[in-house]
Design an enzyme around this catalytic site. Structure first.
Site, PDB file in Angstrom:
ATOM      1  N   ASP A 116       0.865  -1.188   0.000  1.00  0.00           N
ATOM      2  CA  ASP A 116       0.000   0.000   0.000  1.00  0.00           C
ATOM      3  C   ASP A 116       0.901   1.238   0.000  1.00  0.00           C
ATOM      4  OD1 ASP A 116      -2.596  -1.443   0.473  1.00  0.00           O
ATOM      5  OD2 ASP A 116      -1.466  -2.099   2.226  1.00  0.00           O
ATOM      6  N   TYR A 194      -2.077  -8.009  -7.372  1.00  0.00           N
ATOM      7  CA  TYR A 194      -2.188  -6.556  -7.579  1.00  0.00           C
ATOM      8  C   TYR A 194      -1.479  -6.115  -8.851  1.00  0.00           C
ATOM      9  CZ  TYR A 194      -4.871  -5.326  -3.499  1.00  0.00           C
ATOM     10  OH  TYR A 194      -5.900  -5.198  -2.603  1.00  0.00           O
TER      11      TYR A 194
END
Ligand SMILES: C[S@@+](CC[C@H](N)C(=O)[O-])C[C@H]1O[C@@H](n2cnc3c(N)ncnc32)[C@H](O)[C@@H]1O
Length: 242
Positions: A116, A194
């Protein structure tokens, strides 16, 4: 909690390749792998694609996917068991607490994939390449070990380059668009969940590899006391859910 999560939590309790907040593991990972091959950590591993991919590419090395989310670890751990991948394990902990689980020099290498980016300034301390995390890595890494970062975030890439420069780290590799320059090969060809999403969105993929400074990581004083009070309970800033 959703039924699917509960099923996954129950499953990883029984998986021999998942350790959740284990005690007494410092210096004892060779007992898990039954050998003393070098250990690579995949931090923020999610579903553990790199542990599985690198584990298949390098059977004489050991890989540990580290994440706090048990329902994501479940996916990689299940695959590793199905593929009989005995050099791959998963550790469910907070990355900020690594030193409680590894002895100094027990880790040979670190990969951080699509963490993140924590874009707001107030949350920058949660970026996994922030000096307070580098100081944790330093406590468990062999001297001269390489840390690899792959990200789609220009902000996280720029931030990490600044940290590398400020801390006097050695840059090993710096690519700004691995697909455009034909560098998505070998370990960089492995794609995480991701990464696939970001590629489908047409985003560039950045890659940095670097080594920590010989003189030691300097953590600004204000980050040394990262423990705060929440609902009367002492917690660290990086405490997350499961
Ligand atoms: C954006 S996902 C990336 C997952 C995977 N690497 C991928 O590329 O598909 C970030 C992951 O980092 C984990 N994470 C973030 N901060 C963490 C921390 N301090 N300790 C443990 N896990 C953390 C989250 O649980 C989440 O699974």
């Amino acid at each position: 909690m959703a039924q699917k999560k509960l099923v996954r939590f129950a499953a990883i309790e029984t998986y021999s390749n998942v350790l959740q907040y284990p005690e007494g593991m410092k210096g004892a990972w060779k007992t898990v792998f039954k050998n003393d091959h070098p250990i690579t950590l995949e931090l923020a591993c999610g579903k553990g694609e790199y542990s599985l991919g690198l584990g298949a590419q390098n059977p004489d090395r050991n890989y540990i996917g580290v994440d706090v989310k048990g329902n994501r670890i479940y996916v990689g751990a299940k695959k590793a068991l199905a593929e009989n991948r005995s050099n791959v394990a998963f550790l469910r902990i907070q990355i900020g607490h690594l030193e409680q689980y590894f002895a100094p020099g027990e880790v040979a290498e670190i990969w951080i994939l699509f963490p993140d980016p924590f874009l707001t300034k107030s949350r920058a301390k949660n970026r996994l390449t922030h000096p307070r995390f580098l100081a944790q890595y330093e406590k468990v890494l062999k001297p001269g070990a390489t840390i690899h970062l792959k990200t789609d975030s220009r902000e996280l890439y720029d931030f990490t380059r600044e940290v590398i420069e400020e801390q006097g780290c050695e840059t090993v590799t710096d690519y700004q668009d691995i697909y455009a320059i034909g560098q998505a090969t070998g370990p960089l060809a492995i794609q995480t969940h991701y990464e696939k999403l970001h590629l489908a969105d047409g985003r560039k993929i950045y890659y940095l590899a670097f080594r920590l400074p010989e003189g030691g990581v300097q953590v600004p004083e204000r980050y040394l006391q990262a423990t705060t009070q929440r609902n009367g309970k002492a917690v660290t800033d990086d405490d997350g859910d499961a």
